[in-house]
Design an enzyme around this catalytic site. Structure first.
Site, mmCIF file in Angstrom:
data_model
loop_
_atom_site.group_PDB
_atom_site.id
_atom_site.type_symbol
_atom_site.label_atom_id
_atom_site.label_comp_id
_atom_site.label_asym_id
_atom_site.label_seq_id
_atom_site.Cartn_x
_atom_site.Cartn_y
_atom_site.Cartn_z
ATOM 1 N N SER A 78 3.104 -1.844 -3.631
ATOM 2 C CA SER A 78 2.499 -2.089 -2.317
ATOM 3 C C SER A 78 1.102 -2.682 -2.450
ATOM 4 O O SER A 78 0.405 -2.476 -3.446
ATOM 5 C CB SER A 78 2.407 -0.800 -1.511
ATOM 6 O OG SER A 78 3.648 -0.169 -1.423
HETATM 7 N N1 SAH Z 1 5.168 3.464 -3.700
HETATM 8 C C1 SAH Z 1 5.545 2.332 -4.486
HETATM 9 C C2 SAH Z 1 6.151 1.244 -3.625
HETATM 10 C C3 SAH Z 1 7.446 0.851 -4.189
HETATM 11 S S1 SAH Z 1 8.508 -0.175 -3.237
HETATM 12 C C4 SAH Z 1 4.391 1.810 -5.340
HETATM 13 O O1 SAH Z 1 3.257 2.273 -5.163
HETATM 14 O O2 SAH Z 1 4.615 0.981 -6.199
HETATM 15 C C5 SAH Z 1 9.690 1.000 -2.676
HETATM 16 C C6 SAH Z 1 10.458 1.764 -3.711
HETATM 17 O O3 SAH Z 1 11.389 2.604 -3.003
HETATM 18 C C7 SAH Z 1 11.313 0.945 -4.672
HETATM 19 O O4 SAH Z 1 10.998 1.279 -5.981
HETATM 20 C C8 SAH Z 1 12.751 1.332 -4.316
HETATM 21 O O5 SAH Z 1 13.615 1.331 -5.438
HETATM 22 C C9 SAH Z 1 12.555 2.720 -3.764
HETATM 23 N N2 SAH Z 1 13.624 3.206 -2.894
HETATM 24 C C10 SAH Z 1 14.359 2.517 -1.991
HETATM 25 N N3 SAH Z 1 15.232 3.330 -1.390
HETATM 26 C C11 SAH Z 1 15.052 4.568 -1.919
HETATM 27 C C12 SAH Z 1 15.672 5.846 -1.709
HETATM 28 N N4 SAH Z 1 16.660 6.008 -0.832
HETATM 29 N N5 SAH Z 1 15.218 6.895 -2.426
HETATM 30 C C13 SAH Z 1 14.222 6.752 -3.339
HETATM 31 N N6 SAH Z 1 13.607 5.570 -3.578
HETATM 32 C C14 SAH Z 1 14.023 4.498 -2.878
#
Ligand code: SAH
Length: 220
Positions: A70
């Protein structure tokens, strides 16, 4: 820890990090603790090595597997909104991704549970957070649209991927008085950052904030 360049050099140095913090302040981030922590979290270690020199731009970057780290402004904004919770003893993050948001949130709470659905990202974030010395962050592999029942209820929940609609299971894992920060909306339309406060056993209030762009919250 010796294999990590935590301090950084050149475009990953403390000076570059300080400039990012100035930019966040100009954009309206004001919580002193959020700014203090983001000043020292080495974001360059959470992005691909090829991207390290750009890691202190206020931008999101690909982290592989179709996912993104993000944008720092959004990380700061969501953290500020979560900090308005009454208590932050037991907190859940859904969507560990790179682990950067967890690294910012971890020092502000007693226990942080974070769930990631993709195995390689889960492993990478788990290892990096451990190497960086975080001991109050528990990383889990699984579908976080069901929350993480084993450690529920939570004082606060942060969701960093967008569902089309608010997942009921997540609201159920909030303590009464607890709050959740979550982007809601489909990929084809606008997603809105919402703050959900659980007001009683069966009721919750929703307040809408910024318009945002997140990868979808997948459901298995
Ligand atoms: N908080 C993260 C943002 C990552 S983007 C950071 O600081 O880098 C969102 C993430 O959510 C991705 O890695 C994706 O694989 C994960 N994601 C999507 N659906 C999900 C679910 N149902 N349960 C857990 N993770 C999930």
């Amino acid at each position: 820890m010796s294999d990590l360049n935590i301090q950084g050099v050149g475009m990953t140095s403390q000076r570059t990090r300080d400039r990012l913090i100035d930019r966040l302040q100009k954009k309206g981030i004001s919580h002193p603790e959020v700014l203090r922590i983001m000043r020292f979290v080495p974001r360059h270690l959470f992005v691909d090595e090829a991207m390290a020199s750009r890691s202190y731009e206020d931008a999101s970057f690909p982290i592989g597997h179709g996912q993104t780290i993000s944008q720092p402004y959004i990380v700061a904004r969501m953290t500020e909104l979560l900090l308005e919770s009454e208590s932050l003893e037991n907190v859940l993050e859904v969507g560990t991704g790179s682990g950067y948001q967890a690294a910012v949130l971890g020092p502000l709470v007693k226990d942080l549970h974070t769930v990631e659905v993709l195995t390689p990202l889960y492993r990478q974030a788990r290892d990096l957070l451990y190497k960086l010395g975080y001991r109050n962050i528990r990383t889990h592999l699984g579908d976080g649209s069901w929350g993480w029942p084993d450690a529920a209820p939570y004082d606060a929940i942060m969701v960093t991927a967008a569902p089309d609609e608010m997942p009921a299971a997540l609201v159920q894992q909030l303590k009464i008085g607890g709050r959740m920060v979550i982007p809601v909306g489909s990929q084809n339309s606008e997603q809105i950052l919402q703050v959900v406060t659980r007001t009683s056993e069966s009721e919750y209030q929703v307040k809408s904030h910024d318009s945002v762009v997140f990868v979808p919250l997948v459901s298995q």
